[in-house]
Design a protein around this motif. Structure first.
Motif, PDB file in Angstrom:
ATOM      1  N   CYS A 164      16.630  41.405 -13.991  1.00 38.59           N
ATOM      2  CA  CYS A 164      17.017  40.988 -15.224  1.00 38.59           C
ATOM      3  C   CYS A 164      18.033  40.028 -15.102  1.00 38.59           C
ATOM      4  O   CYS A 164      18.874  40.181 -13.972  1.00 38.59           O
ATOM      5  N   PRO A 165      18.455  39.112 -15.981  1.00 40.00           N
ATOM      6  CA  PRO A 165      19.447  38.249 -15.577  1.00 40.00           C
ATOM      7  C   PRO A 165      20.818  38.762 -16.140  1.00 40.00           C
ATOM      8  O   PRO A 165      20.649  39.529 -16.976  1.00 40.00           O
ATOM      9  N   GLY A 166      21.916  38.451 -15.373  1.00 36.69           N
ATOM     10  CA  GLY A 166      23.252  38.865 -15.950  1.00 36.69           C
ATOM     11  C   GLY A 166      24.152  37.698 -15.918  1.00 36.69           C
ATOM     12  O   GLY A 166      24.047  36.699 -15.473  1.00 36.69           O
ATOM     13  N   TYR A 167      25.337  37.770 -16.446  1.00 35.55           N
ATOM     14  CA  TYR A 167      26.348  36.612 -16.533  1.00 35.55           C
ATOM     15  C   TYR A 167      27.646  37.301 -15.970  1.00 35.55           C
ATOM     16  O   TYR A 167      27.955  38.406 -16.355  1.00 35.55           O
ATOM     17  N   SER A 168      28.763  36.217 -16.056  1.00 31.59           N
ATOM     18  CA  SER A 168      30.005  36.567 -15.722  1.00 31.59           C
ATOM     19  C   SER A 168      30.806  35.822 -16.721  1.00 31.59           C
ATOM     20  O   SER A 168      30.764  34.470 -16.457  1.00 31.59           O
ATOM     21  N   LEU A 169      31.641  36.392 -17.458  1.00 29.44           N
ATOM     22  CA  LEU A 169      32.497  35.552 -18.532  1.00 29.44           C
ATOM     23  C   LEU A 169      33.839  36.045 -18.490  1.00 29.44           C
ATOM     24  O   LEU A 169      33.960  37.314 -18.791  1.00 29.44           O
ATOM     25  N   ASN A 170      34.712  34.996 -18.492  1.00 29.79           N
ATOM     26  CA  ASN A 170      36.206  35.743 -18.781  1.00 29.79           C
ATOM     27  C   ASN A 170      36.736  35.638 -19.940  1.00 29.79           C
ATOM     28  O   ASN A 170      37.721  36.154 -20.466  1.00 29.79           O
ATOM     29  N   ALA A 171      35.854  35.418 -20.978  1.00 35.31           N
ATOM     30  CA  ALA A 171      36.030  35.469 -22.434  1.00 35.31           C
ATOM     31  C   ALA A 171      34.747  35.657 -23.381  1.00 35.31           C
ATOM     32  O   ALA A 171      33.703  35.149 -22.774  1.00 35.31           O
ATOM     33  N   ASN A 172      34.832  36.174 -24.446  1.00 46.08           N
ATOM     34  CA  ASN A 172      33.854  36.195 -25.277  1.00 46.08           C
ATOM     35  C   ASN A 172      33.493  34.888 -25.649  1.00 46.08           C
ATOM     36  O   ASN A 172      33.916  33.829 -25.695  1.00 46.08           O
ATOM     37  N   ALA A 173      31.957  34.961 -25.907  1.00 50.98           N
ATOM     38  CA  ALA A 173      31.174  33.635 -25.810  1.00 50.98           C
ATOM     39  C   ALA A 173      29.981  33.862 -26.472  1.00 50.98           C
ATOM     40  O   ALA A 173      29.726  34.951 -26.951  1.00 50.98           O
ATOM     41  N   THR A 174      29.217  32.824 -26.924  1.00 50.60           N
ATOM     42  CA  THR A 174      28.013  32.838 -27.648  1.00 50.60           C
ATOM     43  C   THR A 174      26.888  31.905 -26.784  1.00 50.60           C
ATOM     44  O   THR A 174      27.115  30.936 -26.512  1.00 50.60           O
TER      45      THR A 174
END
Length: 451
Positions: free
Chosen positions: A426-436
Protein backbone atom coordinates in the motif's frame (compact mmCIF):
# COMPACT_ATOMS: atom_id res chain seq x y z
CA UNK A 1 -0.27 -45.30 -48.78
CA UNK A 2 -3.38 -47.26 -49.75
CA UNK A 3 -6.36 -47.81 -47.53
CA UNK A 4 -7.98 -51.24 -46.95
CA UNK A 5 -10.24 -50.68 -49.98
CA UNK A 6 -7.14 -50.02 -52.19
CA UNK A 7 -8.01 -46.38 -52.78
CA UNK A 8 -5.28 -43.77 -52.57
CA UNK A 9 -6.31 -40.68 -50.54
CA UNK A 10 -5.41 -37.31 -52.03
CA UNK A 11 -2.13 -36.03 -50.65
CA UNK A 12 -0.76 -39.46 -49.70
CA UNK A 13 2.78 -40.45 -50.66
CA UNK A 14 2.71 -42.21 -54.04
CA UNK A 15 6.37 -42.60 -54.96
CA UNK A 16 5.99 -40.22 -57.86
CA UNK A 17 7.82 -36.95 -58.41
CA UNK A 18 4.79 -35.00 -57.27
CA UNK A 19 4.11 -37.13 -54.20
CA UNK A 20 7.51 -37.33 -52.57
CA UNK A 21 8.98 -35.60 -49.50
CA UNK A 22 9.70 -32.40 -51.42
CA UNK A 23 5.96 -31.87 -51.80
CA UNK A 24 5.24 -32.05 -48.07
CA UNK A 25 5.01 -28.26 -47.63
CA UNK A 26 1.96 -28.08 -49.87
CA UNK A 27 0.34 -30.83 -47.81
CA UNK A 28 1.17 -29.17 -44.51
CA UNK A 29 -0.75 -25.95 -44.71
CA UNK A 30 0.85 -24.03 -47.56
CA UNK A 31 -1.94 -21.50 -47.39
CA UNK A 32 -0.76 -20.43 -43.92
CA UNK A 33 2.84 -19.73 -44.97
CA UNK A 34 2.52 -15.99 -45.51
CA UNK A 35 0.61 -15.49 -42.27
CA UNK A 36 3.15 -17.48 -40.26
CA UNK A 37 6.12 -15.62 -41.68
CA UNK A 38 4.46 -12.22 -41.18
CA UNK A 39 3.32 -12.90 -37.64
CA UNK A 40 5.89 -15.30 -36.22
CA UNK A 41 7.36 -12.71 -33.87
CA UNK A 42 4.01 -11.74 -32.38
CA UNK A 43 3.09 -15.41 -32.07
CA UNK A 44 5.87 -15.85 -29.52
CA UNK A 45 5.78 -12.42 -27.82
CA UNK A 46 4.23 -12.69 -24.37
CA UNK A 47 3.04 -16.26 -24.88
CA UNK A 48 3.76 -17.17 -21.27
CA UNK A 49 1.38 -14.50 -20.00
CA UNK A 50 -1.29 -15.86 -22.35
CA UNK A 51 -1.81 -18.96 -20.29
CA UNK A 52 0.41 -21.48 -22.10
CA UNK A 53 4.12 -21.94 -22.68
CA UNK A 54 4.23 -21.53 -26.45
CA UNK A 55 8.02 -21.41 -26.53
CA UNK A 56 8.38 -24.78 -24.81
CA UNK A 57 5.48 -26.43 -26.67
CA UNK A 58 6.66 -25.21 -30.05
CA UNK A 59 10.25 -26.25 -29.36
CA UNK A 60 9.05 -29.77 -28.61
CA UNK A 61 6.92 -29.74 -31.74
CA UNK A 62 9.83 -28.54 -33.87
CA UNK A 63 11.99 -31.32 -32.47
CA UNK A 64 9.24 -33.82 -33.28
CA UNK A 65 8.97 -32.48 -36.82
CA UNK A 66 12.71 -32.68 -37.33
CA UNK A 67 12.77 -36.22 -36.00
CA UNK A 68 9.91 -37.26 -38.23
CA UNK A 69 11.57 -35.78 -41.29
CA UNK A 70 14.84 -37.52 -40.42
CA UNK A 71 13.02 -40.81 -40.02
CA UNK A 72 11.36 -40.27 -43.37
CA UNK A 73 14.73 -39.85 -45.07
CA UNK A 74 16.32 -42.79 -43.27
CA UNK A 75 13.43 -45.00 -44.25
CA UNK A 76 13.83 -44.20 -47.94
CA UNK A 77 10.76 -41.99 -47.86
CA UNK A 78 8.25 -44.65 -46.92
CA UNK A 79 4.60 -43.70 -46.78
CA UNK A 80 4.36 -44.12 -42.99
CA UNK A 81 7.34 -41.85 -42.36
CA UNK A 82 6.02 -39.27 -44.80
CA UNK A 83 2.70 -39.17 -42.96
CA UNK A 84 4.49 -38.70 -39.65
CA UNK A 85 6.53 -35.82 -41.02
CA UNK A 86 3.44 -34.23 -42.54
CA UNK A 87 1.50 -34.31 -39.27
CA UNK A 88 4.46 -33.09 -37.22
CA UNK A 89 5.09 -30.12 -39.51
CA UNK A 90 1.41 -29.22 -39.46
CA UNK A 91 1.40 -29.35 -35.66
CA UNK A 92 4.18 -26.75 -35.54
CA UNK A 93 2.29 -24.42 -37.87
CA UNK A 94 -1.01 -24.90 -36.08
CA UNK A 95 0.62 -24.01 -32.76
CA UNK A 96 2.21 -20.89 -34.22
CA UNK A 97 -1.07 -19.69 -35.70
CA UNK A 98 -2.94 -20.33 -32.44
CA UNK A 99 -0.37 -18.26 -30.59
CA UNK A 100 -0.56 -15.47 -33.13
CA UNK A 101 -4.36 -15.30 -32.99
CA UNK A 102 -4.40 -15.22 -29.19
CA UNK A 103 -1.61 -12.68 -28.82
CA UNK A 104 -3.21 -10.35 -31.38
CA UNK A 105 -6.12 -10.01 -28.95
CA UNK A 106 -4.24 -10.39 -25.68
CA UNK A 107 -5.94 -13.69 -24.92
CA UNK A 108 -4.76 -17.12 -23.84
CA UNK A 109 -3.24 -19.90 -25.90
CA UNK A 110 -2.72 -23.59 -25.16
CA UNK A 111 -1.01 -26.22 -27.31
CA UNK A 112 -0.67 -29.96 -26.77
CA UNK A 113 1.54 -32.10 -29.03
CA UNK A 114 1.04 -35.31 -27.00
CA UNK A 115 4.75 -35.84 -26.40
CA UNK A 116 4.23 -38.22 -23.47
CA UNK A 117 3.05 -41.72 -22.61
CA UNK A 118 -0.58 -40.89 -21.74
CA UNK A 119 -3.05 -37.99 -21.63
CA UNK A 120 -2.46 -37.26 -17.95
CA UNK A 121 -4.73 -35.92 -15.20
CA UNK A 122 -5.76 -32.69 -16.95
CA UNK A 123 -8.04 -34.59 -19.34
CA UNK A 124 -11.30 -36.26 -18.35
CA UNK A 125 -12.48 -38.98 -20.75
CA UNK A 126 -16.03 -40.10 -21.53
CA UNK A 127 -16.68 -43.37 -23.37
CA UNK A 128 -19.74 -44.54 -25.31
CA UNK A 129 -19.98 -48.07 -26.70
CA UNK A 130 -17.70 -51.13 -26.55
CA UNK A 131 -14.51 -49.40 -27.66
CA UNK A 132 -10.94 -49.26 -26.39
CA UNK A 133 -9.34 -46.37 -24.51
CA UNK A 134 -7.50 -43.38 -25.98
CA UNK A 135 -3.76 -44.01 -26.25
CA UNK A 136 -0.79 -41.94 -27.38
CA UNK A 137 1.45 -43.54 -30.00
CA UNK A 138 4.35 -41.70 -31.64
CA UNK A 139 2.94 -38.31 -30.68
CA UNK A 140 -0.61 -39.00 -31.88
CA UNK A 141 -3.67 -39.78 -29.80
CA UNK A 142 -6.50 -42.05 -30.91
CA UNK A 143 -8.40 -45.20 -29.97
CA UNK A 144 -6.24 -48.22 -29.24
CA UNK A 145 -6.18 -50.66 -32.15
CA UNK A 146 -7.14 -53.61 -29.99
CA UNK A 147 -10.17 -53.88 -27.74
CA UNK A 148 -12.78 -52.32 -30.04
CA UNK A 149 -15.76 -54.66 -30.12
CA UNK A 150 -18.38 -52.43 -31.70
CA UNK A 151 -19.31 -48.91 -32.75
CA UNK A 152 -18.54 -46.17 -30.24
CA UNK A 153 -16.36 -43.20 -29.34
CA UNK A 154 -14.28 -41.61 -26.59
CA UNK A 155 -14.25 -37.87 -25.90
CA UNK A 156 -11.52 -36.17 -23.83
CA UNK A 157 -12.11 -32.72 -22.32
CA UNK A 158 -9.39 -30.65 -20.70
CA UNK A 159 -11.03 -30.06 -17.33
CA UNK A 160 -8.01 -28.17 -15.96
CA UNK A 161 -7.90 -25.33 -18.49
CA UNK A 162 -10.22 -22.78 -20.06
CA UNK A 163 -9.89 -19.84 -22.39
CA UNK A 164 -10.30 -16.35 -20.94
CA UNK A 165 -13.30 -15.45 -23.11
CA UNK A 166 -16.33 -17.12 -24.66
CA UNK A 167 -14.97 -16.61 -28.20
CA UNK A 168 -12.49 -19.38 -28.85
CA UNK A 169 -10.85 -21.37 -31.63
CA UNK A 170 -10.05 -25.06 -31.18
CA UNK A 171 -7.75 -26.63 -33.78
CA UNK A 172 -6.45 -30.16 -34.28
CA UNK A 173 -3.97 -31.55 -36.77
CA UNK A 174 -5.23 -34.71 -38.41
CA UNK A 175 -2.80 -37.55 -37.79
CA UNK A 176 -2.74 -41.09 -39.17
CA UNK A 177 -5.68 -41.99 -41.40
CA UNK A 178 -7.03 -45.38 -40.29
CA UNK A 179 -9.68 -45.82 -42.94
CA UNK A 180 -11.53 -42.75 -41.70
CA UNK A 181 -14.13 -42.69 -44.45
CA UNK A 182 -17.07 -43.74 -42.24
CA UNK A 183 -16.40 -41.81 -39.02
CA UNK A 184 -14.66 -38.55 -38.16
CA UNK A 185 -12.29 -37.01 -35.65
CA UNK A 186 -14.08 -34.84 -33.07
CA UNK A 187 -13.34 -31.31 -31.82
CA UNK A 188 -14.98 -30.01 -28.63
CA UNK A 189 -15.42 -26.29 -27.81
CA UNK A 190 -17.42 -24.18 -25.34
CA UNK A 191 -17.67 -27.19 -23.07
CA UNK A 192 -18.31 -27.61 -19.39
CA UNK A 193 -15.82 -29.75 -17.50
CA UNK A 194 -18.35 -32.61 -17.28
CA UNK A 195 -19.57 -32.16 -20.89
CA UNK A 196 -23.09 -31.35 -19.73
CA UNK A 197 -23.07 -28.95 -22.70
CA UNK A 198 -20.62 -28.40 -25.57
CA UNK A 199 -20.22 -27.51 -29.25
CA UNK A 200 -18.68 -30.11 -31.56
CA UNK A 201 -17.22 -30.49 -35.03
CA UNK A 202 -16.50 -33.78 -36.82
CA UNK A 203 -14.31 -34.43 -39.88
CA UNK A 204 -13.97 -37.61 -41.92
CA UNK A 205 -12.12 -37.97 -45.22
CA UNK A 206 -14.98 -36.48 -47.20
CA UNK A 207 -17.18 -34.29 -45.01
CA UNK A 208 -17.37 -32.05 -41.93
CA UNK A 209 -20.25 -31.33 -39.57
CA UNK A 210 -20.89 -28.92 -36.71
CA UNK A 211 -23.47 -28.88 -33.95
CA UNK A 212 -24.01 -28.87 -30.21
CA UNK A 213 -24.46 -31.58 -27.62
CA UNK A 214 -25.45 -32.34 -24.06
CA UNK A 215 -24.65 -35.10 -21.61
CA UNK A 216 -27.39 -35.90 -19.12
CA UNK A 217 -27.14 -38.77 -16.63
CA UNK A 218 -24.26 -40.19 -18.63
CA UNK A 219 -26.12 -40.15 -21.96
CA UNK A 220 -25.00 -38.01 -24.89
CA UNK A 221 -27.41 -36.14 -27.15
CA UNK A 222 -26.23 -34.54 -30.41
CA UNK A 223 -27.87 -31.94 -32.63
CA UNK A 224 -26.38 -31.22 -36.06
CA UNK A 225 -26.43 -27.63 -37.28
CA UNK A 226 -24.68 -28.02 -40.63
CA UNK A 227 -22.88 -30.58 -42.80
CA UNK A 228 -20.71 -29.96 -45.87
CA UNK A 229 -18.62 -32.03 -48.27
CA UNK A 230 -14.90 -31.32 -47.88
CA UNK A 231 -11.78 -33.42 -48.39
CA UNK A 232 -9.67 -33.89 -45.26
CA UNK A 233 -6.27 -35.59 -45.18
CA UNK A 234 -3.43 -36.41 -42.81
CA UNK A 235 -1.60 -33.18 -41.97
CA UNK A 236 -4.65 -30.98 -42.47
CA UNK A 237 -5.65 -28.65 -39.63
CA UNK A 238 -9.29 -28.73 -38.60
CA UNK A 239 -10.50 -25.63 -36.71
CA UNK A 240 -13.74 -24.86 -34.92
CA UNK A 241 -14.25 -21.11 -34.46
CA UNK A 242 -16.83 -19.93 -31.93
CA UNK A 243 -17.63 -16.20 -32.07
CA UNK A 244 -20.80 -14.93 -30.46
CA UNK A 245 -23.62 -17.13 -31.78
CA UNK A 246 -21.75 -17.97 -35.01
CA UNK A 247 -19.78 -21.17 -35.51
CA UNK A 248 -17.47 -22.05 -38.40
CA UNK A 249 -15.44 -25.10 -39.33
CA UNK A 250 -12.24 -24.48 -41.28
CA UNK A 251 -9.80 -26.82 -43.00
CA UNK A 252 -6.31 -25.34 -43.33
CA UNK A 253 -7.77 -21.91 -42.64
CA UNK A 254 -10.49 -22.11 -45.33
CA UNK A 255 -14.15 -22.08 -44.14
CA UNK A 256 -16.06 -25.18 -45.20
CA UNK A 257 -19.16 -25.13 -42.96
CA UNK A 258 -20.90 -22.61 -40.72
CA UNK A 259 -23.94 -22.28 -38.50
CA UNK A 260 -25.62 -19.87 -36.11
CA UNK A 261 -27.19 -20.44 -32.73
CA UNK A 262 -29.20 -17.25 -32.14
CA UNK A 263 -31.28 -18.92 -29.45
CA UNK A 264 -28.11 -19.96 -27.63
CA UNK A 265 -29.13 -23.58 -27.33
CA UNK A 266 -25.53 -24.14 -26.31
CA UNK A 267 -24.84 -21.86 -23.33
CA UNK A 268 -21.80 -19.61 -22.92
CA UNK A 269 -20.01 -18.25 -19.87
CA UNK A 270 -16.98 -18.94 -17.67
CA UNK A 271 -18.09 -22.52 -16.98
CA UNK A 272 -18.39 -23.24 -20.73
CA UNK A 273 -14.82 -22.44 -21.82
CA UNK A 274 -13.27 -25.90 -21.68
CA UNK A 275 -12.19 -27.74 -24.86
CA UNK A 276 -11.20 -31.16 -26.08
CA UNK A 277 -11.29 -33.77 -28.82
CA UNK A 278 -12.56 -37.26 -29.53
CA UNK A 279 -12.00 -40.40 -31.60
CA UNK A 280 -14.56 -42.78 -33.10
CA UNK A 281 -14.73 -46.42 -34.20
CA UNK A 282 -17.36 -47.87 -36.53
CA UNK A 283 -18.02 -51.52 -37.23
CA UNK A 284 -20.29 -52.45 -40.15
CA UNK A 285 -20.25 -56.16 -39.46
CA UNK A 286 -17.91 -56.64 -42.41
CA UNK A 287 -15.30 -53.89 -42.08
CA UNK A 288 -14.09 -51.32 -39.58
CA UNK A 289 -13.33 -47.59 -39.70
CA UNK A 290 -11.34 -45.49 -37.22
CA UNK A 291 -11.37 -41.69 -37.23
CA UNK A 292 -8.16 -39.74 -37.84
CA UNK A 293 -5.70 -39.75 -34.97
CA UNK A 294 -5.06 -36.33 -33.42
CA UNK A 295 -1.44 -35.19 -33.89
CA UNK A 296 -1.71 -31.84 -32.12
CA UNK A 297 -4.27 -29.65 -30.35
CA UNK A 298 -4.24 -25.84 -30.16
CA UNK A 299 -6.71 -23.48 -28.48
CA UNK A 300 -6.79 -19.68 -28.60
CA UNK A 301 -9.02 -16.81 -27.51
CA UNK A 302 -10.57 -14.97 -30.45
CA UNK A 303 -11.65 -11.97 -28.35
CA UNK A 304 -9.55 -9.83 -26.06
CA UNK A 305 -10.21 -10.39 -22.36
CA UNK A 306 -11.48 -7.40 -20.42
CA UNK A 307 -8.09 -7.09 -18.75
CA UNK A 308 -4.89 -8.96 -19.51
CA UNK A 309 -1.74 -9.19 -17.45
CA UNK A 310 -1.32 -8.57 -13.72
CA UNK A 311 -1.70 -5.20 -12.03
CA UNK A 312 -3.90 -2.50 -10.56
CA UNK A 313 -4.63 1.21 -10.87
CA UNK A 314 -6.31 3.18 -8.08
CA UNK A 315 -6.89 6.92 -8.06
CA UNK A 316 -8.35 9.75 -6.03
CA UNK A 317 -10.71 11.45 -8.44
CA UNK A 318 -12.72 13.92 -6.40
CA UNK A 319 -12.11 13.19 -2.73
CA UNK A 320 -10.22 15.43 -0.30
CA UNK A 321 -8.78 13.58 2.69
CA UNK A 322 -7.10 14.98 5.78
CA UNK A 323 -3.53 13.70 6.13
CA UNK A 324 -1.89 14.09 9.55
CA UNK A 325 1.85 14.69 9.68
CA UNK A 326 4.28 11.80 9.98
CA UNK A 327 5.54 8.80 8.01
CA UNK A 328 2.40 6.73 7.72
CA UNK A 329 0.15 4.86 5.33
CA UNK A 330 -2.49 6.73 3.31
CA UNK A 331 -5.72 7.45 5.22
CA UNK A 332 -8.93 5.47 4.72
CA UNK A 333 -11.15 6.44 1.78
CA UNK A 334 -8.34 8.15 -0.16
CA UNK A 335 -8.78 6.18 -3.40
CA UNK A 336 -12.35 6.55 -4.52
CA UNK A 337 -11.93 5.24 -8.08
CA UNK A 338 -10.72 2.00 -9.65
CA UNK A 339 -9.23 3.35 -12.88
CA UNK A 340 -9.31 -0.08 -14.60
CA UNK A 341 -10.38 -3.49 -13.24
CA UNK A 342 -7.60 -5.11 -11.22
CA UNK A 343 -6.17 -8.26 -12.78
CA UNK A 344 -4.72 -11.25 -10.91
CA UNK A 345 -4.51 -9.31 -7.64
CA UNK A 346 -6.93 -8.76 -4.76
CA UNK A 347 -7.96 -5.27 -3.67
CA UNK A 348 -8.19 -5.76 0.10
CA UNK A 349 -8.95 -2.11 0.99
CA UNK A 350 -9.48 0.18 -1.99
CA UNK A 351 -9.73 3.38 0.04
CA UNK A 352 -6.28 2.91 1.60
CA UNK A 353 -4.81 1.26 -1.50
CA UNK A 354 -4.13 -2.11 0.11
CA UNK A 355 -3.45 -4.68 -2.62
CA UNK A 356 -2.61 -8.36 -2.22
CA UNK A 357 -0.58 -10.02 -5.00
CA UNK A 358 -1.13 -13.64 -6.06
CA UNK A 359 2.05 -14.07 -8.12
CA UNK A 360 5.56 -13.99 -6.73
CA UNK A 361 7.93 -11.84 -8.75
CA UNK A 362 9.09 -8.32 -9.56
CA UNK A 363 6.62 -5.45 -9.58
CA UNK A 364 6.89 -1.85 -10.75
CA UNK A 365 4.82 0.33 -8.39
CA UNK A 366 4.12 4.06 -8.67
CA UNK A 367 2.74 6.45 -6.03
CA UNK A 368 1.72 10.06 -6.60
CA UNK A 369 -0.40 12.54 -4.64
CA UNK A 370 -1.33 16.20 -4.55
CA UNK A 371 -1.99 18.51 -1.60
CA UNK A 372 -4.37 21.42 -1.38
CA UNK A 373 -1.57 23.54 0.10
CA UNK A 374 2.22 23.36 0.00
CA UNK A 375 4.25 21.88 2.84
CA UNK A 376 7.90 22.46 3.62
CA UNK A 377 10.55 19.80 2.97
CA UNK A 378 8.04 17.41 1.45
CA UNK A 379 5.89 15.69 0.54
CA UNK A 380 7.60 12.28 0.28
CA UNK A 381 6.32 8.85 -0.84
CA UNK A 382 6.95 5.49 0.83
CA UNK A 383 5.92 1.96 -0.14
CA UNK A 384 4.59 -0.16 2.70
CA UNK A 385 4.10 -3.93 2.76
CA UNK A 386 2.83 -6.80 4.91
CA UNK A 387 3.57 -10.53 4.42
CA UNK A 388 -0.08 -11.47 5.02
CA UNK A 389 -3.43 -9.78 5.65
CA UNK A 390 -2.79 -10.22 9.36
CA UNK A 391 0.32 -8.01 9.08
CA UNK A 392 2.52 -6.61 10.40
CA UNK A 393 2.86 -3.54 8.16
CA UNK A 394 6.29 -1.97 7.63
CA UNK A 395 7.99 0.40 5.18
CA UNK A 396 9.43 -1.59 2.28
CA UNK A 397 11.00 1.33 0.38
CA UNK A 398 11.56 4.94 1.47
CA UNK A 399 11.18 7.75 -1.02
CA UNK A 400 12.87 11.13 -1.16
CA UNK A 401 11.84 14.29 0.67
CA UNK A 402 12.65 17.81 -0.45
CA UNK A 403 15.23 19.66 1.66
CA UNK A 404 16.61 23.17 2.01
CA UNK A 405 13.28 24.62 3.19
CA UNK A 406 11.57 24.04 -0.17
CA UNK A 407 7.75 24.09 -0.28
CA UNK A 408 5.92 21.61 -2.55
CA UNK A 409 2.34 20.56 -3.21
CA UNK A 410 2.98 17.17 -4.85
CA UNK A 411 5.02 14.02 -4.35
CA UNK A 412 5.69 11.06 -6.64
CA UNK A 413 7.91 7.97 -6.63
CA UNK A 414 8.30 4.70 -8.56
CA UNK A 415 9.69 1.55 -6.95
CA UNK A 416 10.75 -1.80 -8.36
CA UNK A 417 10.41 -4.51 -5.71
CA UNK A 418 10.18 -8.27 -5.39
CA UNK A 419 7.01 -9.52 -3.68
CA UNK A 420 6.25 -13.07 -2.55
CA UNK A 421 2.86 -14.56 -3.36
CA UNK A 422 0.24 -13.43 -0.84
CA UNK A 423 2.08 -10.25 0.19
CA UNK A 424 0.23 -6.93 0.53
CA UNK A 425 1.44 -3.47 -0.49
CA UNK A 426 0.00 0.00 0.00
CA UNK A 427 1.17 3.60 -0.45
CA UNK A 428 2.50 5.77 2.32
CA UNK A 429 3.64 9.37 2.70
CA UNK A 430 6.03 11.52 4.68
CA UNK A 431 4.75 14.96 5.79
CA UNK A 432 6.26 17.50 8.15
CA UNK A 433 2.89 19.15 8.78
CA UNK A 434 -0.78 18.33 8.61
CA UNK A 435 -2.15 18.56 5.07
CA UNK A 436 -5.04 17.57 2.80
CA UNK A 437 -4.65 15.04 -0.04
CA UNK A 438 -6.78 15.76 -3.09
CA UNK A 439 -7.43 14.48 -6.63
CA UNK A 440 -7.37 14.00 -9.49
CA UNK A 441 -3.59 13.48 -9.79
CA UNK A 442 -3.35 11.14 -6.84
CA UNK A 443 -2.89 7.47 -7.74
CA UNK A 444 -1.42 4.10 -6.79
CA UNK A 445 -0.48 1.87 -9.74
CA UNK A 446 1.34 -1.46 -9.94
CA UNK A 447 2.25 -3.99 -12.62
CA UNK A 448 3.86 -7.44 -12.61
CA UNK A 449 7.03 -7.27 -14.71
CA UNK A 450 8.48 -10.79 -14.32
CA UNK A 451 8.37 -13.06 -17.37
Amino acid sequence: MTSPDKSVPAGAYTGTAGGNISALQSVTFESAHASVVAGITSAFTGAASGGGSMNAATLRALNAATGAQSSAGNASSTADAAQGSTAANSTVISGLLAGQRAQDGGGSVFSDIFDRADLGPDYATFKVGPVADLVITYGEVGLAQNGDEGTGFVVAVNAARTTKTDDQAVSAVMGTDRSSDLVGAILIARATADLSSFVWAVASRTQVSVGYGTRVNGSFNFTTWATASAPVHTGDTLTLDCVGSTYAVLVNGAPVASATDPGKASPVGPANRHFGFGSQYYWTGLRWSFSFNIAGLSIADLAAPNVSGTGWSLMCLSTSIGAPSGEVRFPANTFDTLRVPASNVTIVDQGRGQVQVTKAGWYAISIAYNLTAAVINGPGCDLWWAPTIAGPWAVLRYGHNATNNVYNTAGAETFTVYLPAGALVCPGYSLNANATITGPNTYFDGAFISY
